[in-house]
Design an enzyme around this catalytic site. Structure first.
Site, short mmCIF file in Angstrom:
data_model
loop_
_atom_site.label_atom_id
_atom_site.label_comp_id
_atom_site.label_asym_id
_atom_site.label_seq_id
_atom_site.Cartn_x
_atom_site.Cartn_y
_atom_site.Cartn_z
N LYS A 194 0.84 -1.20 0.00
CA LYS A 194 0.00 0.00 0.00
C LYS A 194 0.88 1.25 0.00
CE LYS A 194 -1.87 2.61 3.20
NZ LYS A 194 -1.81 3.93 2.52
N GLU A 269 10.54 0.35 10.16
CA GLU A 269 11.56 1.40 9.97
C GLU A 269 10.83 2.71 10.27
OE1 GLU A 269 13.23 4.30 8.83
OE2 GLU A 269 13.32 3.68 6.72
N GLU A 404 10.12 14.30 16.33
CA GLU A 404 10.44 14.33 14.90
C GLU A 404 9.56 15.37 14.21
OE1 GLU A 404 9.40 10.88 12.44
OE2 GLU A 404 11.37 11.07 11.52
P1 NDP Z 1 2.11 7.50 8.90
O1 NDP Z 1 2.99 6.69 9.76
O2 NDP Z 1 0.72 7.77 9.33
O3 NDP Z 1 1.98 6.86 7.43
C1 NDP Z 1 2.81 5.90 6.87
C2 NDP Z 1 2.00 4.83 6.17
O4 NDP Z 1 1.20 4.11 7.12
C3 NDP Z 1 1.00 5.40 5.15
O5 NDP Z 1 0.92 4.52 4.05
C4 NDP Z 1 -0.30 5.41 5.95
O6 NDP Z 1 -1.47 5.43 5.20
C5 NDP Z 1 -0.16 4.11 6.71
N1 NDP Z 1 -1.05 4.01 7.88
C6 NDP Z 1 -1.60 5.02 8.60
N2 NDP Z 1 -2.39 4.52 9.57
C7 NDP Z 1 -2.34 3.17 9.46
C8 NDP Z 1 -2.96 2.09 10.17
N3 NDP Z 1 -3.79 2.32 11.18
N4 NDP Z 1 -2.68 0.83 9.80
C9 NDP Z 1 -1.84 0.59 8.76
N5 NDP Z 1 -1.26 1.56 8.03
C10 NDP Z 1 -1.49 2.84 8.38
O7 NDP Z 1 2.85 8.86 8.59
P2 NDP Z 1 2.16 10.27 8.28
O8 NDP Z 1 1.97 10.32 6.83
O9 NDP Z 1 0.94 10.52 9.09
O10 NDP Z 1 3.29 11.27 8.76
C11 NDP Z 1 3.30 11.70 10.13
C12 NDP Z 1 4.69 11.75 10.66
O11 NDP Z 1 5.28 10.47 10.62
C13 NDP Z 1 5.67 12.61 9.88
O12 NDP Z 1 5.56 13.95 10.17
C14 NDP Z 1 6.97 12.02 10.31
O13 NDP Z 1 7.33 12.54 11.56
C15 NDP Z 1 6.67 10.55 10.43
N6 NDP Z 1 7.05 9.82 9.20
C16 NDP Z 1 8.21 9.13 9.21
C17 NDP Z 1 8.63 8.49 8.06
C18 NDP Z 1 9.90 7.73 8.02
O14 NDP Z 1 10.45 7.54 6.96
N7 NDP Z 1 10.38 7.22 9.12
C19 NDP Z 1 7.87 8.57 6.83
C20 NDP Z 1 6.63 9.28 6.94
C21 NDP Z 1 6.27 9.88 8.08
P3 NDP Z 1 -2.02 6.82 4.63
O15 NDP Z 1 -1.60 6.75 3.24
O16 NDP Z 1 -3.49 6.84 4.78
O17 NDP Z 1 -1.39 7.91 5.41
#
Ligand code: NDP
Length: 503
Positions: A194, A269, A404
């Site tokens: 996804k 990660e 973060e």
């Molecule tokens: P999320 O952790 O929410 O999103 C990452 C992925 O997880 C997306 O594909 C998201 O779907 C999915 N997801 C969200 N909720 C669920 C769930 N309940 N069960 C399974 N999958 C789920 O990151 P955000 O986009 O909300 O970003 C928020 C913060 O997270 C950022 O500001 C940053 O601090 C951190 N982040 C860290 C990253 C890294 O590389 N370590 C990458 C991205 C974010 P959907 O597409 O609907 O969001």
């Protein structure tokens, strides 16, 4: 300066995306979501909706998991490792062939500079596939002699774990998607992935290339949609044997809690708040641009971003001034402009989050040395542009130092003639432990601090992005497991001990 891509390619991509919503890639075919629902896809450089994508949910995930299981037990599972490797290498070649299309799609969707996508992410993704294709033929067990009475021999088999569910974020979508797929395919697993709701588009093009390369139907499936529906369904599905997730620590914890139904394996990660430590003897001509690139690259939306700067007091003013000068001159703008060095942040939500943190920092007593707000006006077209920002006067305990931000915001702090234990303790004073940077010419300081830092990656005197050969992952709340390298490919296998009585 002329655009480094053909305008006709961009027009064609825009026209195709405007003509109809993108579809899910399930069982080798493009299909709409069973519910018929779609969601908007926005260009963060303009805040305009320019595409729509199928909003897959639990029912679509179920179809994708069944297709992945059939492929695992059927044609993909029956291929030899060398046949798998050849398909992976073919896919790498196709990615390079379509590099312009993918990079433009990525830039429109995520906002990253086109050149960064074209020159960094496309070759990086192709190398991930080629590197991991090498492991396909080299993952093996061992022989062991048990110490029981009699004569015995044990063999270990290293077997593909099965169907993997992969959930990826929006910060480097294409590269992240391919980096997830490559070790999964090398190990002989199949996958349901996804993409993030903000950036679904480059995976759709990848689906076309996977079909063209000739992967058996169902080997790789992409279900675009939302985390709460499609993502949660992956985590919950009893037909999935392992979940690999990249994203926030908060959602990572939710995934751990929700994956217990069939005790699927989980690798995570997660976030980071990585230290960048600059000693007084460092080569500042390299350290200053290196530290700036580490926080301003991809608008700070990098899990390994060096967001906490610790500088020896003898060179603190020089270093901070140097980074601030760089922040003042970075060309911020649409990723499609040839001069752009830093694009927008990905969404209105992320803009609000980053600006909120800057405000919080100022409220906590930090000084905004440079930047500190949104870029608006001519050329910014209502996009989500944040000024590259340096906060000084920050101390541990402030939220901006501990949490973060995931934006172009650096917290600068100084240290004196402290011993390595004290510097290490400062560097480690966060819940995270993903990455770190050390700048010094002194070998004892370099290796001594590297030993003390609790992080999965320590870069001494710079180094470009991640290499597919280097294990990468977090200590503490930055995650579970390691991606990349041999351990990355092995993490999609189970070991089985087979014991034979020889007498
Ligand atoms: P999320 O952790 O929410 O999103 C990452 C992925 O997880 C997306 O594909 C998201 O779907 C999915 N997801 C969200 N909720 C669920 C769930 N309940 N069960 C399974 N999958 C789920 O990151 P955000 O986009 O909300 O970003 C928020 C913060 O997270 C950022 O500001 C940053 O601090 C951190 N982040 C860290 C990253 C890294 O590389 N370590 C990458 C991205 C974010 P959907 O597409 O609907 O969001």
């Amino acid at each position: 300066m002329n655009a480094p891509f053909a305008a006709t390619t961009l027009e064609k991509i825009r026209a195709e995306l405007a003509a109809k919503p993108t579809e899910l890639f399930i069982d080798g075919k493009f299909v709409p979501a069973l519910s018929g629902k779609t969601f908007d896809v926005e260009d963060p450089s303009t805040a305009q909706i320019f595409a729509h994508s199928a909003a897959g949910d639990a029912a679509d995930i179920d179809l994708a998991v069944k297709a992945a299981r059939r492929a695992f037990e059927g044609p993909w599972g029956k291929m030899t490792p060398a046949q798998r490797a050849r398909l992976m290498i073919k896919l790498a070649d196709l990615i390079e062939r379509d590099g312009d299309i993918i990079a433009l799609t990525e830039s429109l969707d995520n906002g990253m500079p086109y050149m960064m996508a074209r020159m960094g992410m496309i070759p990086g993704a192709a190398e991930q596939l080629r590197y991991n294709a090498g492991w396909a033929t080299k993952l093996h067990g061992e022989t062991i002699t048990p110490s029981w009475p009699g004569e015995w021999q044990t063999l270990t088999f290293r077997e593909a774990i099965g169907v993997v569910g992969a959930i990826v974020p929006w910060n480097v979508p294409f590269m992240m998607t391919v980096a997830k797929l490559a070790p999964i395919l090398a190990a002989g697993c199949t996958v349901v992935l996804k993409p993030a709701e903000q950036t679904p588009l480059s995976a759709v093009h990848l689906g076309k290339l996977i079909a063209e390369a000739g992967f058996p139907d169902g080997t790789v499936n992409f279900v675009t949609g939302f985390g709460e529906t499609a993502g949660a369904a992956i985590v919950d599905h009893p037909g999935i044997d392992k979940v690999t997730f990249t994203g926030s620590t908060e959602v990572g914890k939710l995934i751990v809690r929700n994956s217990t139904g069939n005790l699927k394996r989980v690798s995570l990660e997660l976030g980071g708040k990585s230290p960048c430590v600059i000693f007084a003897d460092a080569d500042l001509e390299k350290a200053i641009p290196g530290a700036a690139a580490s926080i301003f690259g991809n608008a700070g939306q990098v899990c390994a971003a060096g967001s906490r700067l610790f500088v020896h007091e003898k060179v603190y003013d020089q270093v901070v001034e140097g980074i601030q000068n760089r922040a003042r001159t970075i060309k911020v703008g649409s990723g499609l402009l040839p001069t752009t060095e830093m694009g927008p942040v990905v969404s209105a939500e992320q803009l609000e989050r980053v600006l909120g943190y800057i405000e919080t920092g100022a409220g906590e007593g930090a000084t905004v040395g440079v930047g500190g707000g949104r870029l608006e006006g001519e050329g910014y077209n209502s996009g989500y542009f944040v000024k590259p920002t340096v906060l000084t006067g920050t101390v541990s305990g402030m939220r901006v130092v501990e949490e973060e931000i995931f934006g172009p915001v650096l917290c600068a702090m100084r240290f004196g003639d402290d011993d390595l234990d004290t510097i290490g303790a400062k560097a480690n004073a966060t819940q995270y432990g993903l990455s770190s940077n050390i700048w010094t010419r002194d070998l004892v300081n370099a290796l001594g601090l590297a030993k003390r830092i609790k992080a999965g990656l320590v870069r001494i005197n710079g180094g470009p992005g991640l290499d597919p050969a280097l294990p990468f992952g977090g200590f503490k709340q930055s995650g579970w497991g390691r991606e990349n390298g041999k351990s990355g490919a092995e993490s999609y296998t189970e070991l089985k001990s087979v014991t034979i009585a020889l007498a």
